[in-house]
Motif scaffolding. Structure first.
Motif, short mmCIF file in Angstrom:
data_model
loop_
_atom_site.label_atom_id
_atom_site.label_comp_id
_atom_site.label_asym_id
_atom_site.label_seq_id
_atom_site.Cartn_x
_atom_site.Cartn_y
_atom_site.Cartn_z
N THR A 102 -2.45 -4.09 -6.61
CA THR A 102 -1.27 -4.28 -5.77
C THR A 102 -0.87 -5.75 -5.86
OG1 THR A 102 -1.53 -2.43 -4.22
CG2 THR A 102 -0.53 -4.43 -3.35
N VAL A 103 0.39 -5.99 -6.11
CA VAL A 103 0.90 -7.37 -6.23
C VAL A 103 2.01 -7.54 -5.20
CG1 VAL A 103 2.00 -9.05 -7.74
CG2 VAL A 103 0.38 -7.40 -8.69
N LEU A 104 1.88 -8.54 -4.34
CA LEU A 104 2.85 -8.75 -3.26
C LEU A 104 3.48 -10.13 -3.39
CD1 LEU A 104 0.65 -7.42 -0.32
CD2 LEU A 104 2.47 -6.19 -1.51
N ARG A 105 4.77 -10.19 -3.09
CA ARG A 105 5.43 -11.50 -3.09
C ARG A 105 5.31 -12.10 -1.70
NH1 ARG A 105 8.39 -13.33 -6.91
NH2 ARG A 105 9.08 -11.31 -7.67
N ILE A 106 4.39 -13.03 -1.55
CA ILE A 106 4.18 -13.69 -0.26
C ILE A 106 4.02 -15.18 -0.54
CG2 ILE A 106 2.70 -13.88 1.79
CD1 ILE A 106 1.81 -11.00 1.32
N ALA A 122 -5.85 -2.67 2.36
CA ALA A 122 -6.93 -1.68 2.28
C ALA A 122 -6.82 -0.68 3.42
CB ALA A 122 -8.29 -2.38 2.31
N ASP A 123 -6.51 -1.16 4.62
CA ASP A 123 -6.37 -0.25 5.76
C ASP A 123 -5.25 0.77 5.49
OD1 ASP A 123 -8.43 -1.38 7.12
OD2 ASP A 123 -7.17 -2.67 8.40
N ILE A 124 -4.18 0.32 4.87
CA ILE A 124 -3.09 1.25 4.56
C ILE A 124 -3.54 2.24 3.48
CG2 ILE A 124 -0.77 1.43 3.56
CD1 ILE A 124 -0.17 -1.30 4.97
N TYR A 125 -4.25 1.74 2.47
CA TYR A 125 -4.80 2.66 1.45
C TYR A 125 -5.62 3.77 2.15
CZ TYR A 125 -4.04 -0.05 -2.94
OH TYR A 125 -3.53 -0.67 -4.04
N PHE A 126 -6.47 3.36 3.08
CA PHE A 126 -7.37 4.35 3.70
C PHE A 126 -6.59 5.26 4.65
CE2 PHE A 126 -10.66 0.82 3.03
CZ PHE A 126 -10.95 1.29 1.75
N ALA A 127 -5.56 4.73 5.32
CA ALA A 127 -4.73 5.60 6.16
C ALA A 127 -4.01 6.64 5.30
CB ALA A 127 -3.71 4.76 6.95
N GLY A 128 -3.74 6.28 4.07
CA GLY A 128 -3.11 7.22 3.14
C GLY A 128 -3.99 8.41 2.80
N ASP A 157 3.35 7.75 -2.03
CA ASP A 157 4.60 7.37 -1.35
C ASP A 157 4.29 6.72 0.00
OD1 ASP A 157 6.02 8.39 -3.41
OD2 ASP A 157 6.56 10.28 -2.41
N TYR A 158 3.34 7.31 0.72
CA TYR A 158 2.97 6.75 2.03
C TYR A 158 2.47 5.31 1.86
CZ TYR A 158 0.28 5.76 6.21
OH TYR A 158 -0.23 5.14 7.33
N ILE A 159 1.54 5.13 0.91
CA ILE A 159 0.94 3.79 0.73
C ILE A 159 2.03 2.79 0.33
CG2 ILE A 159 -0.60 2.45 -0.76
CD1 ILE A 159 -2.46 4.97 -0.77
N ARG A 160 2.90 3.19 -0.60
CA ARG A 160 3.92 2.25 -1.08
C ARG A 160 4.90 1.91 0.03
NH1 ARG A 160 3.60 5.59 -6.44
NH2 ARG A 160 1.93 4.39 -7.40
N SER A 161 5.28 2.89 0.83
CA SER A 161 6.27 2.58 1.87
C SER A 161 5.63 1.77 2.99
CB SER A 161 6.95 3.85 2.39
OG SER A 161 6.10 4.53 3.27
N ALA A 200 6.74 -1.91 3.98
CA ALA A 200 7.20 -2.22 5.33
C ALA A 200 6.43 -3.39 5.90
CB ALA A 200 7.06 -0.99 6.22
N ALA A 201 5.13 -3.44 5.61
CA ALA A 201 4.30 -4.50 6.18
C ALA A 201 4.56 -5.85 5.52
CB ALA A 201 2.82 -4.13 6.06
N PHE A 202 4.87 -5.83 4.23
CA PHE A 202 4.95 -7.10 3.51
C PHE A 202 6.30 -7.30 2.81
CE2 PHE A 202 0.47 -5.91 3.68
CZ PHE A 202 0.01 -7.00 4.40
#
Ligand code: FES
Ligand SMILES: [Fe+2]
Length: 448
Positions: A397-401, A420-426, A436-440, A444-446
């Motif tokens: 996963t690559v994020l622009r921050i 990771a928490d989002i991965y596991f919630a998925g 789709d859930y993980i990506r959205s 949304a978070a970042f």
């Protein structure tokens, strides 16, 4: 001299640490009847490539047991003890039949499950064939690999179906490579994200195209799972935070991120390039079995080469014995690192530091699970079906921050743990719904 001396504070004092020390046999032995061996025999593991199966039986050695594997003329695969139940001739010299295998010596005929179909030299009413079986194990053929379960039949688990066994658009090519050392040495390499900095970067120069940023010391987080570990390591590259997830499910299944990547654009939940198991041949030999995943989306550099993936070969740097000694010395790879630790590494001679947290976690869990099996307890292991596969997370996963005035390493740690928490919630979803859930949610978070 105390028995357990393993270090010295004095220069020129090799003598203080030259005493023989025992390896940690509880973790390292794999033969039948040993704690580690009985533990390993609770899992399905790959033991052969289907490409090995031809007109003659193949002698193999797994968990210290000598075996033969073959495909009979009805297409069924048999995995039998190598020595014939009659007088121990080797079944590698046997004849493959329509059903099963016939021993070359006196013609006893075995089905793939070890049942004796015929003892041709014995009287018609001989009870022998009804009273014994040739040693045999359950097998499962999948995408060019043959998996086996070598434990007690009453403990036979369902074949574990991982989500990475069927990723859309991934072309999976099987391979297998021998290492002349205990299995744990190679397996630990996959729980050690720091070695990439040095072995694949600072010491020898970049060994993996597109991953030149691996020379930076990562921020690492280990996310414990009942079946093993998922860990992530993060690095900054300009405005981007690059997060790579690895799977490490015990005893020895591992997956990492993309092999020939350019991590220059935001992306979320790309999938693995490699699914692999390190299977003990015996205490001082191991054989890796796995699949290289080929996919243009997850390997944008397209430098992978399917023709180089197979028996004793894979298409990335430093993974097998096939280089000259001069080459190995001038630019050693993973294979030289783990085999160079010797046939059976003596942990008492090591000096673990902060970079070895993954190795320490792995050994501690392995020991707990070995002891649990010895105590007759059940242990967590991957379960999954094609409809509801066991979820894995290896990939990038690559994020622009952009960097701000806060502690950047602390921030990377928070970000990778949140991802990771989002991965596991998925895990509440399957297939594309999960992706789709993980990506959205990550988006949304970042706002990537
Ligand atoms: S040793 Fe196999 S049939 Fe006699
Ligand atoms: Fe490596």
């Amino acid at each position: 001299m105390p028995e357990d001396v393993r270090w010295s504070t004095r220069p020129y004092d090799g003598h203080a640490i030259n005493q023989p020390l025992e390896p940690d046999l509880e973790l390292l032995q794999v033969g039948s009847g040993t704690p580690g061996g009985e533990y390993f025999r609770r899992f399905w593991q790959p033991v052969a490539m289907t490409s090995q199966l031809g007109d003659t039986p193949v002698a193999i050695r797994i968990l210290g047991e000598d075996l033969v594997i073959f495909r009979d003329l009805e297409g069924r695969i048999g995995l039998l003890h190598k020595h014939c139940a009659h007088r121990r001739a080797s079944l590698e010299y046997g004849r493959i039949e329509k059903r099963g295998l016939r021993c070359c010596y006196h013609g006893w005929h075995f089905d793939v499950d070890g049942t004796i179909l015929e003892t041709p030299g014995e009287p018609e009413d001989s009870p022998i064939r009804h009273t014994i079986c040739q040693g045999a194990y359950s097998v499962h053929e999948f995408k060019g690999l043959v998996f086996a379960y070598m434990g007690p039949p009453e403990k036979l688990p369902d074949f574990p179906y991982y989500d990475s066994m069927d990723i859309p658009d991934h072309d999976m090519v099987p391979y297998s490579i021998h290492s002349p050392c205990n299995w744990l040495q190679e397996s630990e390499n996959a729980m050690d994200p720091y070695h990439s900095v040095f072995l694949h970067g600072r010491v020898n120069g970049p060994q993996f195209p597109g991953l030149e940023h691996f020379v930076a010391l990562p921020v690492v987080a280990y996310h414990k799972r009942p079946e093993g570990f998922v860990y992530s390591h993060s690095r900054r590259k300009d405005d981007l935070i690059l997060i790579r997830f690895h799977d490490h499910f015990l005893p020895s299944m591992a997956q990492n991120g993309g092999m020939f990547q350019v991590l220059s654009e935001p992306k979320v939940f790309s999938r693995t390039s490699l699914t692999k198991w390190v299977v003990p041949v015996d205490d001082t030999n191991a054989r890796k079995f796995g699949w290289r995943h080929f996919n243009d989306k997850d390997e944008v550099l397209r430098q992978g080469n399917k023709d180089e993936v197979g028996w004793e070969n894979v298409d990335f740097y430093g993974q097998s014995a096939h280089r000259s000694y001069e080459e190995m010395q001038s630019n050693p790879g993973d294979w030289e690192a783990w085999t160079g630790q010797g046939p059976m590494n003596v942990h008492k001679r090591e000096h673990l530091g902060t970079t070895d947290e993954g190795v320490a976690l792995l050994r501690a869990k392995l020991r707990r699970d070995i002891r649990a099996v010895a105590a007759g307890e059940d242990i967590a292991m991957p379960h999954g079906t094609p409809d509801k596969p066991f979820h894995t997370y290896g990939g990038d996963t690559v994020l622009r921050i952009p960097k701000d005035n806060r502690d950047d390493r602390a921030m990377m740690d928070r970000v990778q743990r949140a991802v990771a928490d989002i991965y596991f919630a998925g895990d509440a979803y399957e297939g594309e719904d999960r992706a789709d859930y993980i990506r959205s949610e990550v988006g949304a978070a970042f706002q990537s």
